[in-house]
Design a protein around this motif. Structure first.
Motif, PDB file in Angstrom:
ATOM      1  N   HIS A 169      57.103  47.695  41.592  1.00 25.64           N
ATOM      2  CA  HIS A 169      56.217  48.873  41.038  1.00 25.64           C
ATOM      3  C   HIS A 169      54.944  49.513  42.168  1.00 25.64           C
ATOM      4  CE1 HIS A 169      57.608  47.126  37.569  1.00 25.64           C
ATOM      5  NE2 HIS A 169      56.982  45.949  37.778  1.00 25.64           N
ATOM      6  N   GLN A 211      60.633  58.699  42.699  1.00 22.10           N
ATOM      7  CA  GLN A 211      61.150  57.646  41.894  1.00 22.10           C
ATOM      8  C   GLN A 211      62.567  57.155  42.277  1.00 22.10           C
ATOM      9  OE1 GLN A 211      60.827  59.020  37.943  1.00 22.10           O
ATOM     10  NE2 GLN A 211      58.716  58.119  37.779  1.00 22.10           N
ATOM     11  N   CYS A 226      62.253  64.360  32.037  1.00 21.32           N
ATOM     12  CA  CYS A 226      62.974  63.922  33.180  1.00 21.32           C
ATOM     13  C   CYS A 226      62.581  64.667  34.515  1.00 21.32           C
ATOM     14  CB  CYS A 226      64.561  64.152  32.786  1.00 21.32           C
ATOM     15  SG  CYS A 226      65.475  63.952  34.492  1.00 21.32           S
ATOM     16  N   ASP A 276      63.647  56.007  31.637  1.00 25.25           N
ATOM     17  CA  ASP A 276      63.214  54.893  32.385  1.00 25.25           C
ATOM     18  C   ASP A 276      64.773  54.511  33.246  1.00 25.25           C
ATOM     19  OD1 ASP A 276      60.813  54.332  31.619  1.00 25.25           O
ATOM     20  OD2 ASP A 276      61.470  53.359  29.630  1.00 25.25           O
ATOM     21  N   LEU A 277      64.300  53.511  34.171  1.00 22.40           N
ATOM     22  CA  LEU A 277      65.382  53.226  34.984  1.00 22.40           C
ATOM     23  C   LEU A 277      66.142  51.877  34.099  1.00 22.40           C
ATOM     24  CD1 LEU A 277      66.624  53.621  37.820  1.00 22.40           C
ATOM     25  CD2 LEU A 277      65.217  51.859  38.633  1.00 22.40           C
ATOM     26  N   THR A 278      67.211  52.321  33.721  1.00 20.40           N
ATOM     27  CA  THR A 278      67.954  51.069  32.644  1.00 20.40           C
ATOM     28  C   THR A 278      69.246  50.659  33.357  1.00 20.40           C
ATOM     29  OG1 THR A 278      68.853  52.807  31.473  1.00 20.40           O
ATOM     30  CG2 THR A 278      66.980  52.075  30.572  1.00 20.40           C
ATOM     31  N   LYS A 307      71.609  50.539  38.060  1.00 14.71           N
ATOM     32  CA  LYS A 307      70.586  51.092  37.381  1.00 14.71           C
ATOM     33  C   LYS A 307      70.465  52.652  37.416  1.00 14.71           C
ATOM     34  CE  LYS A 307      67.604  47.082  38.047  1.00 14.71           C
ATOM     35  NZ  LYS A 307      66.767  46.684  39.187  1.00 14.71           N
ATOM     36  N   ARG A 310      68.598  56.183  35.916  1.00 16.24           N
ATOM     37  CA  ARG A 310      67.370  56.885  35.189  1.00 16.24           C
ATOM     38  C   ARG A 310      67.843  58.179  34.589  1.00 16.24           C
ATOM     39  NH1 ARG A 310      61.721  55.982  35.606  1.00 16.24           N
ATOM     40  NH2 ARG A 310      62.306  54.864  37.880  1.00 16.24           N
TER      41      ARG A 310
END
Ligand SMILES: Nc1ncnc2c1ncn2[C@@H]1O[C@H](COP(=O)(O)OP(=O)(O)OP(=O)(O)O)[C@@H](O)[C@H]1O
Ligand SMILES: [Mg+2]
Length: 347
Positions: free
Chosen positions: A11, A235, A289, A308-310, A317, A319
């Motif tokens: 983070h 990000q 976004c 979110d980043l999933t 991952k 986003r």
């Protein structure tokens, strides 16, 4: 592979004061680097690659007003909460950085021998004589001819390629555990680029170093990285093993970057695909976004709500609200050309 990461960034947020208010140049970035692996960090200019790497070593002026949040764990310690004395011991020793422009990182009034030796003396407590011997050995290792004589040269006496080798020799002289290379070969011509990259990889293998390679060149990423982080406006938008990223990219931004790679076979007169539009300003971060304005898939949801980043698969991952559309066959071929519709949506 040892599953305890060498570097574990959690983070990370980096904020700068500006005349128009504070900006968040890196906004909640998390990633790991394991010993022996090379992680690529890619994305268009201004997306926060250099700020991420500078944040790891806290290379911002003490009085710059830069604010760092999150955790950067390295060998079990959080670099963000360490005292400046402690972090200075790690810089150029356990963690080394190689910058884009060797001229701005080499001291013009010191011989290259003295600069490298000084760092060896400071970090390893070697004698002057031992440090000079080690310096010659390092310069030889990076392919500088007659290093015994070259140690007496000043930076301006060397060509760009040679200076970059000196930077690498300096970066590696303390046998770091982690090497951060920020566009290490951008300023060099293509043949030298390849030689320098080979050299860095060879040394990396030998020392089992972890490496973060920042580059605009996706060809280089394909060749040398095992994992890739794609950044957009501060990000991470996609993270994947290199094969997955190139063969099954799921973020439209990644697809855009991949489509802008020139191919050797490609017809030179054919217009290179570039991602339409511009990266928004850090002063006007979109509420949804961050890529929506430029994305051919963007719908109402994308403009209203930030994804979110999933998890999108093994070690993968993404986003993006519509990541599954992209994995459909031919999905990538869907145009990047529906500007009108996007303009209506973004109002
Ligand atoms: N000291 C600073 N104060 C304010 N903004 C900054 C500062 N340093 C960087 N930025 C901003 O942070 C953002 C990210 O910059 P960064 O240098 O990390 O980009 P980058 O991805 O390395 O780009 P490039 O590929 O051009 O090197 C940019 O918008 C930049 O203007
Ligand atoms: Mg940069």
């Amino acid at each position: 592979m040892n599953r305890t990461p060498l570097l574990d960034v959690k983070h990370l947020r980096t904020r700068f004061p500006t005349e128009r208010g504070e900006v968040t140049a890196v906004d909640g970035v998390s990633f790991q680097v394991y010993a022996g692996e090379t992680v690529g960090l890619v994305g268009e200019s201004g997306c926060g690659k250099s700020v991420t790497s500078l944040s790891i070593l806290r290379l911002f002026g003490k009085h710059s007003g830069t604010r760092l949040e999150g955790e950067i764990n390295f060998e079990g310690k959080n670099l963000l909460t360490m005292s400046l004395e402690e972090i200075q011991k790690i810089r150029g020793n356990r963690i080394s950085m190689i910058f884009q422009d060797p001229m701005s990182s080499l001291n013009p009034v010191l011989t290259i021998g003295d600069q490298i030796a000084e760092s060896i003396i400071r970090h390893q407590g070697a004698s002057k004589k031992a440090a000079l011997e080690k310096t010659v050995e390092m310069l030889r290792l990076v392919g500088i001819p007659s290093p015994e004589q070259r140690v007496f040269d000043y930076p301006h006496q060397l060509s760009g390629g040679m200076r970059q080798r000196v930077m690498i020799a300096m970066g590696l002289s303390c046998q770091p555990k982690l090497l951060i290379a920020d566009e290490p070969t951008t300023a060099l011509d293509v043949t030298i680029q390849a030689q320098i990259l080979d050299l860095m990889l060879e040394v990396k293998e030998r020392l089992n170093m972890g490496m973060i390679l920042i580059t605009h060149d996706l060809g280089v990423v394909a060749e040398v990285c095992s994992r890739v982080l794609v950044m957009y406006l501060g990000q991470i938008v996609e993270e994947a093993p290199v094969e997955t990223l190139f063969e099954h990219p799921k973020h439209p931004y990644t697809v855009g970057l991949l489509r802008s790679i020139p191919t050797l076979e490609g017809n030179r007169s054919e217009k290179l695909h570039v991602i339409e539009g511009m990266v928004p300003s850090l002063h006007q971060i979109p509420q949804g976004c961050r890529f929506a304005q430029r994305c051919p898939y963007a719908d109402r949801l994308c403009f209203d709500q930030a994804p979110d980043l999933t998890e999108a698969g093994r070690d993968h991952k993404v986003r993006c609200w519509h990541q599954d559309k992209l994995s459909l066959e031919g999905g990538m071929e869907l145009a990047f050309e529906t500007r009108e519709r996007r303009e209506t949506l973004s109002g």
